[in-house]
Scaffold this motif. Structure first.
Motif, PDB file in Angstrom:
ATOM      1  N   ARG A 180     -59.477 -11.808  60.286  1.00  0.00           N
ATOM      2  CA  ARG A 180     -60.775 -11.447  59.393  1.00  0.00           C
ATOM      3  C   ARG A 180     -61.774 -10.355  59.383  1.00  0.00           C
ATOM      4  O   ARG A 180     -61.825  -9.720  59.021  1.00  0.00           O
ATOM      5  CB  ARG A 180     -60.448 -13.255  58.549  1.00  0.00           C
ATOM      6  CG  ARG A 180     -60.645 -12.628  56.993  1.00  0.00           C
ATOM      7  CD  ARG A 180     -60.904 -14.042  56.468  1.00  0.00           C
ATOM      8  NE  ARG A 180     -60.897 -13.590  55.198  1.00  0.00           N
ATOM      9  CZ  ARG A 180     -62.308 -13.493  54.548  1.00  0.00           C
ATOM     10  NH1 ARG A 180     -63.403 -13.451  55.879  1.00  0.00           N
ATOM     11  NH2 ARG A 180     -62.597 -13.444  53.237  1.00  0.00           N
ATOM     12  N   LEU A 181     -62.680 -11.166  60.181  1.00  0.00           N
ATOM     13  CA  LEU A 181     -64.355 -10.486  60.344  1.00  0.00           C
ATOM     14  C   LEU A 181     -63.869  -8.892  60.707  1.00  0.00           C
ATOM     15  O   LEU A 181     -64.153  -8.177  60.406  1.00  0.00           O
ATOM     16  CB  LEU A 181     -64.718 -10.810  61.329  1.00  0.00           C
ATOM     17  CG  LEU A 181     -64.975 -12.481  60.446  1.00  0.00           C
ATOM     18  CD1 LEU A 181     -65.756 -13.128  62.157  1.00  0.00           C
ATOM     19  CD2 LEU A 181     -65.747 -12.848  59.673  1.00  0.00           C
ATOM     20  N   ALA A 182     -62.903  -8.966  61.445  1.00  0.00           N
ATOM     21  CA  ALA A 182     -62.680  -7.547  62.546  1.00  0.00           C
ATOM     22  C   ALA A 182     -61.760  -6.598  60.831  1.00  0.00           C
ATOM     23  O   ALA A 182     -62.876  -5.723  60.277  1.00  0.00           O
ATOM     24  CB  ALA A 182     -61.413  -7.377  63.243  1.00  0.00           C
ATOM     25  N   ASP A 183     -60.699  -7.063  59.961  1.00  0.00           N
ATOM     26  CA  ASP A 183     -60.291  -6.681  59.372  1.00  0.00           C
ATOM     27  C   ASP A 183     -61.354  -5.894  58.491  1.00  0.00           C
ATOM     28  O   ASP A 183     -61.070  -5.302  57.652  1.00  0.00           O
ATOM     29  CB  ASP A 183     -59.274  -7.227  58.984  1.00  0.00           C
ATOM     30  CG  ASP A 183     -58.010  -6.767  57.567  1.00  0.00           C
ATOM     31  OD1 ASP A 183     -58.028  -5.384  57.856  1.00  0.00           O
ATOM     32  OD2 ASP A 183     -57.765  -7.485  56.767  1.00  0.00           O
ATOM     33  N   GLY A 184     -62.481  -6.632  58.373  1.00  0.00           N
ATOM     34  CA  GLY A 184     -63.494  -6.348  56.992  1.00  0.00           C
ATOM     35  C   GLY A 184     -64.384  -5.724  56.808  1.00  0.00           C
ATOM     36  O   GLY A 184     -65.324  -5.280  56.602  1.00  0.00           O
ATOM     37  N   MET A 185     -64.492  -4.841  59.084  1.00  0.00           N
ATOM     38  CA  MET A 185     -65.808  -4.491  59.322  1.00  0.00           C
ATOM     39  C   MET A 185     -66.009  -3.207  58.276  1.00  0.00           C
ATOM     40  O   MET A 185     -66.697  -3.016  58.248  1.00  0.00           O
ATOM     41  CB  MET A 185     -65.642  -4.552  60.125  1.00  0.00           C
ATOM     42  CG  MET A 185     -65.505  -5.137  61.292  1.00  0.00           C
ATOM     43  SD  MET A 185     -65.614  -5.379  63.353  1.00  0.00           S
ATOM     44  CE  MET A 185     -67.325  -4.427  63.835  1.00  0.00           C
ATOM     45  N   GLU A 186     -64.704  -2.597  58.021  1.00  0.00           N
ATOM     46  CA  GLU A 186     -64.871  -1.645  56.956  1.00  0.00           C
ATOM     47  C   GLU A 186     -65.186  -1.440  55.394  1.00  0.00           C
ATOM     48  O   GLU A 186     -64.740  -1.272  54.981  1.00  0.00           O
ATOM     49  CB  GLU A 186     -63.531  -0.467  57.084  1.00  0.00           C
ATOM     50  CG  GLU A 186     -63.946   0.110  59.309  1.00  0.00           C
ATOM     51  CD  GLU A 186     -63.125   1.164  59.528  1.00  0.00           C
ATOM     52  OE1 GLU A 186     -62.195   1.326  58.471  1.00  0.00           O
ATOM     53  OE2 GLU A 186     -62.257   1.107  60.346  1.00  0.00           O
ATOM     54  N   GLY A 187     -65.129  -3.012  55.237  1.00  0.00           N
ATOM     55  CA  GLY A 187     -65.598  -3.025  53.472  1.00  0.00           C
ATOM     56  C   GLY A 187     -63.854  -3.900  53.055  1.00  0.00           C
ATOM     57  O   GLY A 187     -64.446  -5.056  53.098  1.00  0.00           O
ATOM     58  N   ASP A 188     -63.276  -3.658  52.921  1.00  0.00           N
ATOM     59  CA  ASP A 188     -61.575  -3.611  51.864  1.00  0.00           C
ATOM     60  C   ASP A 188     -61.455  -4.277  53.337  1.00  0.00           C
ATOM     61  O   ASP A 188     -60.607  -3.253  54.479  1.00  0.00           O
ATOM     62  CB  ASP A 188     -60.869  -2.908  51.241  1.00  0.00           C
ATOM     63  CG  ASP A 188     -61.651  -2.158  50.746  1.00  0.00           C
ATOM     64  OD1 ASP A 188     -62.194  -3.219  49.379  1.00  0.00           O
ATOM     65  OD2 ASP A 188     -61.503  -1.036  50.080  1.00  0.00           O
ATOM     66  N   ARG A 189     -60.545  -5.442  53.015  1.00  0.00           N
ATOM     67  CA  ARG A 189     -59.265  -6.523  53.856  1.00  0.00           C
ATOM     68  C   ARG A 189     -57.856  -5.828  53.913  1.00  0.00           C
ATOM     69  O   ARG A 189     -57.389  -6.017  52.423  1.00  0.00           O
ATOM     70  CB  ARG A 189     -59.734  -7.930  54.279  1.00  0.00           C
ATOM     71  CG  ARG A 189     -61.362  -8.010  54.659  1.00  0.00           C
ATOM     72  CD  ARG A 189     -60.832  -9.618  54.461  1.00  0.00           C
ATOM     73  NE  ARG A 189     -62.520  -9.997  55.591  1.00  0.00           N
ATOM     74  CZ  ARG A 189     -63.190 -10.210  54.954  1.00  0.00           C
ATOM     75  NH1 ARG A 189     -63.366  -9.901  53.873  1.00  0.00           N
ATOM     76  NH2 ARG A 189     -64.512 -10.159  55.686  1.00  0.00           N
ATOM     77  N   GLY A 190     -57.263  -5.502  54.530  1.00  0.00           N
ATOM     78  CA  GLY A 190     -55.454  -4.906  54.817  1.00  0.00           C
ATOM     79  C   GLY A 190     -55.587  -4.191  53.563  1.00  0.00           C
ATOM     80  O   GLY A 190     -56.548  -3.250  53.368  1.00  0.00           O
ATOM     81  N   PRO A 191     -54.175  -3.469  53.658  1.00  0.00           N
ATOM     82  CA  PRO A 191     -53.627  -4.037  54.671  1.00  0.00           C
ATOM     83  C   PRO A 191     -53.626  -3.177  56.100  1.00  0.00           C
ATOM     84  O   PRO A 191     -54.691  -2.651  56.260  1.00  0.00           O
ATOM     85  CB  PRO A 191     -52.350  -3.602  54.707  1.00  0.00           C
ATOM     86  CG  PRO A 191     -52.357  -2.281  53.345  1.00  0.00           C
ATOM     87  CD  PRO A 191     -54.088  -1.940  53.067  1.00  0.00           C
ATOM     88  N   GLY A 192     -52.857  -3.826  57.175  1.00  0.00           N
ATOM     89  CA  GLY A 192     -53.195  -3.180  58.116  1.00  0.00           C
ATOM     90  C   GLY A 192     -52.825  -4.491  59.384  1.00  0.00           C
ATOM     91  O   GLY A 192     -52.594  -5.766  59.146  1.00  0.00           O
ATOM     92  N   PRO A 193     -52.937  -3.578  60.989  1.00  0.00           N
ATOM     93  CA  PRO A 193     -52.147  -4.473  62.167  1.00  0.00           C
ATOM     94  C   PRO A 193     -53.539  -5.950  61.818  1.00  0.00           C
ATOM     95  O   PRO A 193     -52.599  -6.989  62.089  1.00  0.00           O
ATOM     96  CB  PRO A 193     -52.739  -3.806  63.260  1.00  0.00           C
ATOM     97  CG  PRO A 193     -52.773  -3.115  62.944  1.00  0.00           C
ATOM     98  CD  PRO A 193     -52.737  -2.389  61.522  1.00  0.00           C
TER      99      PRO A 193
END
Length: 196
Positions: A21-34
């Protein structure tokens, strides 16, 4: 029954989910993606493993009416959380981008009853059942009194900020470790009695 794996793997998978979850949010928005999908799959696996954890704590709490009712509350919460995570995985898989994902969530969450049952109230029952069950086991002196306190700290951390999920998973692990030790001690005592 080998109870060690769920007690260790379930909270570790919560930590894994938190890290994704932290990695997913590093660029701002979370999801969709791996990262979104992998994290949610990890949490779904954690929830599946918490099913035997709750039922085993029921046994260690004496298996009476209160222990059973508490376990059922926790299991109900797990079921609600599993539906939520399932929805999150499907929405993430179908969405073309974050805006599309938000629209799809709005559609699902707009269905009457979905928000309280699947997102707000229902999943909380899991944490209530887990905490009360461990408190009951501690009251029977099967685990140290600090174990439910540490568990509550983990639950509070995740409730305060989902970015603390990695820490919350580790705190829940620390709270459940005495149950693993108790399982080993019980098996050792049974072996000694059998050899006597």
């Amino acid at each position: 029954m080998k109870t060690r794996v769920p007690f260790i793997a379930a909270p570790l998978l919560v930590t894994v989910y938190g890290l994704f979850r932290l990695a997913d949010g590093m660029e701002g928005d979370r999801g969709p993606g791996p990262a979104w999908t992998a994290g949610h799959v990890a949490f779904l696996a954690a929830l599946v493993l918490f099913l035997p954890v709750l039922w085993e704590m029921r046994r260690r709490a004496g298996g009476g009416a209160f222990a059973t009712a508490t376990a059922v509350v926790g299991l109900t919460g797990v079921a609600c959380a599993m539906v939520q995570i399932g929805i999150d995985i499907v929405v993430g898989a179908l969405a073309s981008d974050h805006a599309d994902m938000a629209r799809r969530f709005d559609d699902v969450q707009g269905v009457p009853g979905v928000m309280p049952v699947v997102y707000t109230v229902g999943p909380v029952l899991f944490y209530v059942g887990l905490a009360v069950s461990l408190g009951h086991v501690a009251a029977r002196r099967a685990v140290p009194v600090w174990a439910p306190v540490v568990l509550l700290a983990g639950v509070a951390a995740s409730a305060a900020d989902l970015d603390l999920l990695p820490v919350a998973g580790l705190l829940i692990l620390a709270a459940l470790v005495p149950l693993v030790r108790g399982d080993r001690a019980a098996r050792h005592a049974a072996g000694v009695r059998a050899g006597a």
